[in-house]
Design an enzyme around this catalytic site. Structure first.
Site, PDB file in Angstrom:
ATOM      1  N   SER A  57       3.161  -1.964  10.504  1.00 19.34           N
ATOM      2  CA  SER A  57       4.604  -1.947  10.768  1.00 19.34           C
ATOM      3  C   SER A  57       5.304  -3.270  10.450  1.00 19.34           C
ATOM      4  CB  SER A  57       4.875  -1.526  12.223  1.00 19.34           C
ATOM      5  OG  SER A  57       4.405  -0.209  12.448  1.00 19.34           O
TER       6      SER A  57
ATOM      7  N   GLU B  92      -7.134   4.638   7.929  1.00 25.94           N
ATOM      8  CA  GLU B  92      -6.854   6.063   7.666  1.00 25.94           C
ATOM      9  C   GLU B  92      -8.063   6.719   7.031  1.00 25.94           C
ATOM     10  OE1 GLU B  92      -3.137   5.607   5.550  1.00 25.94           O
ATOM     11  OE2 GLU B  92      -2.126   5.082   7.419  1.00 25.94           O
TER      12      GLU B  92
ATOM     13  N   GLY C 216       1.972   2.360  10.830  1.00 26.33           N
ATOM     14  CA  GLY C 216       2.912   3.474  10.680  1.00 26.33           C
ATOM     15  C   GLY C 216       3.581   3.900  11.978  1.00 26.33           C
TER      16      GLY C 216
ATOM     17  N   LYS D 220       0.011   4.184  -0.204  1.00 30.90           N
ATOM     18  CA  LYS D 220      -0.674   5.369   0.372  1.00 30.90           C
ATOM     19  C   LYS D 220      -0.489   6.551  -0.593  1.00 30.90           C
ATOM     20  CE  LYS D 220       0.275   3.585   4.933  1.00 30.90           C
ATOM     21  NZ  LYS D 220      -0.034   3.757   6.322  1.00 30.90           N
TER      22      LYS D 220
ATOM     23  N   GLU E  94      -5.624  -5.033  10.633  1.00 28.57           N
ATOM     24  CA  GLU E  94      -4.669  -3.935  10.816  1.00 28.57           C
ATOM     25  C   GLU E  94      -4.989  -3.185  12.109  1.00 28.57           C
ATOM     26  OE1 GLU E  94      -2.626  -2.824   6.925  1.00 28.57           O
ATOM     27  OE2 GLU E  94      -4.275  -1.448   7.206  1.00 28.57           O
TER      28      GLU E  94
ATOM     29  N   HIS F 297      -9.812   1.070   4.905  1.00 28.05           N
ATOM     30  CA  HIS F 297      -8.532   1.327   5.581  1.00 28.05           C
ATOM     31  C   HIS F 297      -8.776   2.278   6.749  1.00 28.05           C
ATOM     32  CE1 HIS F 297      -4.428   2.542   6.384  1.00 28.05           C
ATOM     33  NE2 HIS F 297      -4.032   1.489   5.677  1.00 28.05           N
TER      34      HIS F 297
ATOM     35  N   ASN G 248       0.872  -1.189   0.000  1.00 28.76           N
ATOM     36  CA  ASN G 248       0.000   0.000   0.000  1.00 28.76           C
ATOM     37  C   ASN G 248       0.900   1.228   0.000  1.00 28.76           C
ATOM     38  OD1 ASN G 248      -1.864   2.008   0.412  1.00 28.76           O
ATOM     39  ND2 ASN G 248      -2.313   1.472   2.552  1.00 28.76           N
TER      40      ASN G 248
END
Ligand code: PEP
Length: 256
Positions: A217, A101, A177, A15, A171, A99, A13
Site C-alpha cells: 500500500s 500472493e 493491497g 500483477k 512486504e 511474492h 508490480n
C-alpha cells in the site's frame, strides 16, 4: 535509504493487469522522468505476455524490465511454466520471487522460492525476493523471527558474491493491497532485522550493499516518510504503479 552503499530502487508490480499494448505508452511516459532520476533506478515487472512489448518499449529508456515469477528448473516437462533462461534470453533483468500472493494462492514453499532464486542468479537475473508476515504473526509480535526464517530459507546456497545481485522486498501480507500501510518505524525495524540477518551470514560489507525495499500500500502520500528510513531503500509498488503519474510521484519521494 543509504545511498553511500546501495541503490535506491522503485519497482512496479503490475500483477495481472493491463495488456501488452499498454506498455508502449506507459513506458514512453516514464522516459523523461527516468532519465532525470539521478537517485533511484526504476523497474517495471509485468506479466509474461507483456514482456516482449515492455522490453521493446524500454529500449533507450532508463527503466529495467522484470518478470513476476519464474520456474526453478532450467528446462523440462513443466507445462505452462517459464524458465529463467527464457526470461534472460528475452532481455529481462529482474524477477520477483516469493511474492505472498504466489505463496498463498499457488502454495509456493520456501524451498521452491529458494530454487527460483538460485535459478534466477544462475541466469544473470536479479531476483527481487519477497518476505513478510501475515497479520496473525504480526499480532503475536513474532514478525522478526518469521521474516528471519523466510530469508534464511530463500538464501540457502547463495554465496557472498551472488548476494550483491539480490534485492529484498519486505512486504507484510496485511499491508498488500489493503490500504493499510506499515508505519515507517515498522518497515524500518524489519528492514534492519533483514540487514542484521544478512550481516550475520555474509558479513557487514556484503550486508550493507543489499537494497531492501518496502512493499504494501505504498502511495504518493506515504512514500516519502517510508523512504526516509535508513533500512528502506525504495519500494515495491502494486496498485499505485498502474498509473504512471502516481508511480512518478512515488519515485520522486525516492529521488530526493
Ligand atoms: C505488491 O503487490 O507487491 C504490493 C505491494 O501491492 P500494493 O502496493 O497494491 O499493496
Amino acid at each position: 535509504m543509504n545511498r553511500r552503499y546501495r541503490k535506491t530502487l522503485i519497482a512496479a508490480n503490475w500483477k495481472m493487469n493491463r495488456l501488452p499494448g499498454d506498455c508502449r505508452d506507459f513506458i514512453a511516459s516514464l522516459r523523461e522522468y527516468a532519465a532525470g532520476a539521478r537517485w533511484c533506478d526504476m523497474i517495471l515487472c509485468v506479466p509474461y505476455t507483456h514482456l516482449p512489448a515492455a522490453i521493446k518499449a524500454a529500449k533507450g529508456v532508463k527503466v529495467a524490465i522484470g518478470a513476476q515469477n519464474c520456474h526453478g528448473e532450467a528446462a523440462g516437462a513443466y507445462t505452462g511454466e517459464v524458465s529463467c533462461r527464457m526470461l534472460a534470453d528475452l532481455g529481462v533483468k529482474y524477477v520477483i520471487v516469493g511474492h505472498s500472493e504466489r505463496r498463498a494462492m499457488c502454495g509456493e514453499t520456501d524451498e521452491q522460492v529458494n530454487k527460483k532464486l538460485l535459478a534466477a542468479l544462475s541466469c544473470g537475473l536479479r531476483p527481487i525476493l519477497c518476505v513478510g508476515e501475515p497479520l496473525n504473526v504480526r499480532e503475536a509480535g513474532a514478525e522478526l523471527d518469521y521474516v528471519r526464517v523466510q530469508l534464511k530459507m530463500a538464501l540457502k546456497g547463495v554465496d557472498e558474491r551472488s548476494l550483491r545481485h539480490v534485492v529484498i522486498a519486505y512486504e507484510p501480507i496485511w499491508a498488500i493491497g489493503t490500504g493499510r500501510v506499515a508505519t515507517p518505524e515498522q518497515a524500518d525495524r524489519v528492514g534492519e532485522t533483514i540487514r542484521e540477518t544478512l550481516r550475520s551470514v555474509y558479513g557487514a560489507r556484503a550486508a550493507r550493499g543489499v537494497s531492501i525495499l518496502y512493499g504494501g500500500s505504498v502511495s504518493p502520500e506515504n512514500a516519502q516518510q517510508l523512504f526516509s528510513m535508513p533500512d528502506v531503500d525504495g519500494g515495491l509498488i502494486g496498485g499505485a504503479s498502474l498509473d504512471a503519474d502516481s508511480l512518478k510521484a512515488i519515485a520522486d519521494a525516492a529521488n530526493q
